[in-house]
Design an enzyme around this catalytic site. Structure first.
Site, mmCIF file in Angstrom:
data_model
loop_
_atom_site.group_PDB
_atom_site.id
_atom_site.type_symbol
_atom_site.label_atom_id
_atom_site.label_comp_id
_atom_site.label_asym_id
_atom_site.label_seq_id
_atom_site.Cartn_x
_atom_site.Cartn_y
_atom_site.Cartn_z
ATOM 1 N N TYR A 53 0.848 -1.203 0.000
ATOM 2 C CA TYR A 53 0.000 0.000 0.000
ATOM 3 C C TYR A 53 0.876 1.242 0.000
ATOM 4 O O TYR A 53 1.666 1.436 0.914
ATOM 5 C CB TYR A 53 -0.893 0.029 1.230
ATOM 6 C CG TYR A 53 -1.875 -1.087 1.389
ATOM 7 C CD1 TYR A 53 -2.187 -1.958 0.339
ATOM 8 C CD2 TYR A 53 -2.511 -1.303 2.604
ATOM 9 C CE1 TYR A 53 -3.103 -2.993 0.507
ATOM 10 C CE2 TYR A 53 -3.430 -2.329 2.782
ATOM 11 C CZ TYR A 53 -3.714 -3.179 1.738
ATOM 12 O OH TYR A 53 -4.617 -4.198 1.914
ATOM 13 N N LEU A 214 -17.371 -3.207 2.319
ATOM 14 C CA LEU A 214 -18.355 -2.311 1.703
ATOM 15 C C LEU A 214 -18.297 -2.389 0.175
ATOM 16 O O LEU A 214 -18.767 -1.489 -0.509
ATOM 17 C CB LEU A 214 -18.111 -0.869 2.156
ATOM 18 C CG LEU A 214 -18.431 -0.575 3.624
ATOM 19 C CD1 LEU A 214 -17.923 0.815 4.014
ATOM 20 C CD2 LEU A 214 -19.933 -0.682 3.869
ATOM 21 N N ALA A 215 -17.737 -3.477 -0.345
ATOM 22 C CA ALA A 215 -17.597 -3.642 -1.809
ATOM 23 C C ALA A 215 -16.924 -2.409 -2.411
ATOM 24 O O ALA A 215 -17.397 -1.846 -3.405
ATOM 25 C CB ALA A 215 -18.950 -3.897 -2.456
ATOM 26 N N GLY A 217 -16.925 0.481 -1.532
ATOM 27 C CA GLY A 217 -17.718 1.708 -1.445
ATOM 28 C C GLY A 217 -19.088 1.613 -2.071
ATOM 29 O O GLY A 217 -19.950 2.459 -1.823
ATOM 30 N N LEU A 219 -21.534 -0.333 -1.412
ATOM 31 C CA LEU A 219 -22.592 -0.573 -0.432
ATOM 32 C C LEU A 219 -22.868 0.634 0.468
ATOM 33 O O LEU A 219 -23.758 0.574 1.315
ATOM 34 C CB LEU A 219 -22.256 -1.800 0.415
ATOM 35 C CG LEU A 219 -22.204 -3.109 -0.385
ATOM 36 C CD1 LEU A 219 -21.690 -4.254 0.482
ATOM 37 C CD2 LEU A 219 -23.588 -3.446 -0.943
ATOM 38 N N GLY A 221 -24.102 3.157 -0.821
ATOM 39 C CA GLY A 221 -25.318 3.666 -1.454
ATOM 40 C C GLY A 221 -25.119 4.900 -2.303
ATOM 41 O O GLY A 221 -26.084 5.447 -2.849
ATOM 42 N N LYS A 222 -23.879 5.325 -2.466
ATOM 43 C CA LYS A 222 -23.670 6.556 -3.232
ATOM 44 C C LYS A 222 -23.538 6.328 -4.737
ATOM 45 O O LYS A 222 -23.465 7.282 -5.500
ATOM 46 C CB LYS A 222 -22.463 7.315 -2.698
ATOM 47 C CG LYS A 222 -21.107 6.675 -2.961
ATOM 48 C CD LYS A 222 -19.999 7.557 -2.384
ATOM 49 C CE LYS A 222 -18.613 6.996 -2.643
ATOM 50 N NZ LYS A 222 -17.555 7.867 -2.086
#
Length: 319
Positions: A53, A214-215, A217, A219, A221-222
């Site tokens: 990273y 959160l997959a 991001g 999940l 919902g954005k």
């Protein structure tokens, strides 16, 4: 806060782990310090990073995340109150995955230096290296454990057969075994873990700390239309991969459960992962301070059996 045991070890961690992939990438050092401070103050003392990273970013060479975490630890003087996990083996310029003993020995010293610590709580094989026998890989880790550089070892991205083989080698050769597994797992990606890996982990008492909870991001919902692809560096990839009838059904279920609890889709998606009996801690990251409230609140969100059944149905991967 509820604490959970990592595998069969005596290391206890909260059910939410801080994902360090953003530090030095989408969060600069000052922002990373603010994020780490707030999460630590909330009792979230488990941090996961990796030597690679964020080598994928332009101008980066890897080690950026570990370096920032190390500077934060030194500045705060809180090493003894943290559980630090990092990884080895991803391509840092050697041309591919590598878990050869000499490479592991050099890599751990580099990680220790960047993290400014004498030991790593959980050292993980980032990817499988089929060209290096498990006897050699685990033998190298045995040296590190005996030297006090590593407390516990784990693996990431191993298939069920390869995980089973690694555990068998550890038992036969009396070497340290992988006590944890880090698979990809979330409401959008269930099959890879649930089909067979979960059973191996459960049967052998491994701790499971899934990434992309959160997959990446989706999940939150954005991402609900093609136009939303511009909302992040991963937006285009997420819209192409998940914005389909199944993804929309999952978002609808998240909205429904969130409304019932006065929560958000992010909180519900993380709570669903943390509620699965085989999961020790979900990994999630934040690049901005305003994202922290959802992560912290997710730990205390108690889903009902009906909530979980609703989410399971929307995200079902088999008939």
């Amino acid at each position: 806060m509820e604490l959970r045991r990592l595998g069969r070890s005596d290391i206890l961690v909260p059910p939410l782990c801080i994902g360090g992939n953003v530090f030095g990438w989408t969060a600069d050092e000052a922002t990373s310090f603010r994020l780490l401070d707030a999460l630590f103050d909330a009792g979230l003392c488990f941090i996961d990073t990796a030597d690679i990273y964020s080598r994928w970013a332009e101008g980066h060479k890897g080690g950026e995340s570990e370096t920032i975490i190390g500077r934060w630890i030194k500045a705060r003087g809180n090493r003894d109150r943290l559980v630090i996990a990092t990884k080895v083996g991803a391509d840092m310029g050697q041309g591919g995955v590598c878990l050869k003993p000499d490479y592991i020995r050099a890599a751990v010293d580099a990680s220790l230096s960047r993290l400014q610590t004498d030991y790593i709580d959980l050292y993980q094989s980032h990817w499988d290296d089929p060209d290096t026998p498990f006897e050699e890989v685990l033998g190298a880790y045995d040296e590190l454990v005996r030297a006090g550089k590593v407390r516990l070892i784990g693996a990431s991205n191993l298939t069920a057969p390869r995980l089973f083989e690694a555990l068998a080698v550890a038992t036969r050769e009396k070497l340290p075994r992988y006590e944890t597994l880090q698979p990809e797992y979330n409401l959008c990606e269930r099959a890879g873990y649930e089909a067979d890996v979960e059973a191996v982990c459960a049967a052998n008492g491994l701790g499971v700390i899934p990434y992309f909870s959160l997959a990446a991001g989706f999940l939150t919902g954005k991402y609900r239309s093609a136009a939303d692809a511009a909302k992040s560096v991963r937006g285009g990839e997420l819209v192409a991969k998940y914005l389909n009838p199944k993804g929309e059904a999952i978002l609808a279920a998240l909205d429904e459960v969130a409304a019932a609890h006065g929560a958000t889709p992010t909180q519900v998606a993380l709570a669903w992962v943390m509620a699965r009996p085989s999961i020790t801690a979900a990994i999630a990251s934040a690049s901005r301070p305003e994202q922290l409230a959802d992560l912290i609140a997710s730990v205390d969100l108690a889903l009902t059996g009906a909530d979980i059944a609703r989410l399971d149905k929307a995200s079902a991967w088999k008939d």
